[in-house]
Design a protein around this motif. Sequence first.
Motif, PDB file in Angstrom:
ATOM      1  N   SER A  20       1.260  -1.592  -0.210  1.00  0.00           N
ATOM      2  CA  SER A  20      -0.053  -0.186  -0.300  1.00  0.00           C
ATOM      3  C   SER A  20       1.082   1.130  -0.052  1.00  0.00           C
ATOM      4  O   SER A  20       0.290   2.527  -0.712  1.00  0.00           O
ATOM      5  N   GLN A  97      -2.041 -11.813  -5.495  1.00  0.00           N
ATOM      6  CA  GLN A  97      -2.853 -10.948  -4.140  1.00  0.00           C
ATOM      7  C   GLN A  97      -3.210  -9.948  -4.362  1.00  0.00           C
ATOM      8  O   GLN A  97      -4.329  -9.111  -3.914  1.00  0.00           O
ATOM      9  N   GLN A  98      -2.362  -8.764  -4.289  1.00  0.00           N
ATOM     10  CA  GLN A  98      -1.961  -7.905  -3.987  1.00  0.00           C
ATOM     11  C   GLN A  98      -2.784  -6.928  -5.073  1.00  0.00           C
ATOM     12  O   GLN A  98      -3.363  -5.244  -5.262  1.00  0.00           O
ATOM     13  N   LYS A 100      -4.841  -8.026  -6.472  1.00  0.00           N
ATOM     14  CA  LYS A 100      -6.577  -7.750  -6.397  1.00  0.00           C
ATOM     15  C   LYS A 100      -7.111  -7.156  -5.200  1.00  0.00           C
ATOM     16  O   LYS A 100      -8.405  -6.327  -5.776  1.00  0.00           O
ATOM     17  N   SER A 101      -5.812  -6.690  -4.898  1.00  0.00           N
ATOM     18  CA  SER A 101      -6.683  -6.162  -3.410  1.00  0.00           C
ATOM     19  C   SER A 101      -6.001  -4.581  -3.020  1.00  0.00           C
ATOM     20  O   SER A 101      -6.534  -3.800  -2.537  1.00  0.00           O
ATOM     21  N   ASP A 119      -6.235   0.470  -0.716  1.00  0.00           N
ATOM     22  CA  ASP A 119      -6.466  -0.593  -0.629  1.00  0.00           C
ATOM     23  C   ASP A 119      -8.137  -0.704  -0.281  1.00  0.00           C
ATOM     24  O   ASP A 119      -8.482  -0.253   0.550  1.00  0.00           O
ATOM     25  N   LYS A 120      -8.752  -1.545  -1.343  1.00  0.00           N
ATOM     26  CA  LYS A 120      -9.472  -2.301  -1.359  1.00  0.00           C
ATOM     27  C   LYS A 120     -10.273  -2.263  -0.215  1.00  0.00           C
ATOM     28  O   LYS A 120     -11.481  -2.681   0.394  1.00  0.00           O
ATOM     29  N   GLU A 121      -9.838  -3.520   0.674  1.00  0.00           N
ATOM     30  CA  GLU A 121      -9.726  -3.798   2.443  1.00  0.00           C
ATOM     31  C   GLU A 121      -9.922  -3.748   2.597  1.00  0.00           C
ATOM     32  O   GLU A 121     -11.734  -3.002   3.962  1.00  0.00           O
ATOM     33  N   THR A 122      -9.168  -2.080   3.554  1.00  0.00           N
ATOM     34  CA  THR A 122      -9.526  -1.156   4.879  1.00  0.00           C
ATOM     35  C   THR A 122     -10.110   0.191   4.117  1.00  0.00           C
ATOM     36  O   THR A 122     -10.643   1.171   4.756  1.00  0.00           O
TER      37      THR A 122
END
Length: 209
Positions: A20, A97-98, A100-101, A119-122
Amino acid sequence: MIAVMMEDTDLVATWNVPLSKKTYTVKFEHGTTTGKRIIYVDDKVVLKRDYMFKLVGKESFNIEKFPCTISIDAMGIFSYEYCLEVNGKAFEKFQEQQKKSLIIWCDHIGGIETRICLDKETMDVWVNGNKIETTGEFLDDGTNTHFTYGSNTCIIRSKSSGKKQIGLVYTLTVNGKSIESENSKEDRAKAAEDTEMMKRLLAIQDQDA
């Protein structure tokens, strides 16, 4: 995984690790006569061993909070294989993985080369390595994430693509100007390569017919 033959240079492997905050460059030097091992992260030495009797093995270090390991395996008398693991995953798997995230945009903003990462997750936003305060706005068809960078007004919009396999799509505008993401550029480049490969295969089939 990187496999190399024994050469004059001790630099045997380079990986670009996307996080990130930034994309880190990892370089590994391996002296195949002395066993010397040096690991650089963004040209800073994080591990150095001047002499190792054993030419194969593993070396561990960290990038931010992520544990990393470089494995050295012999492939024969004159060649070695170098593998990087990040956070317990093979580099290629971690990189996927990164991808995608993280959504990454790179452009010159206000005359400065700028990297913006979502960062799509946070839903955290990073600009040139700094975490930026944001404000969320909920819309009927998605959300807008507002933030400023210097005197520049930035909006990241997320909305449904209408396709289950794609999910949400993310776009960035800076002062009203749309910026293409690095993810999109990579996808376009891969699609172009696939199209070119298909053309070559069809041409070969036509010749054989």
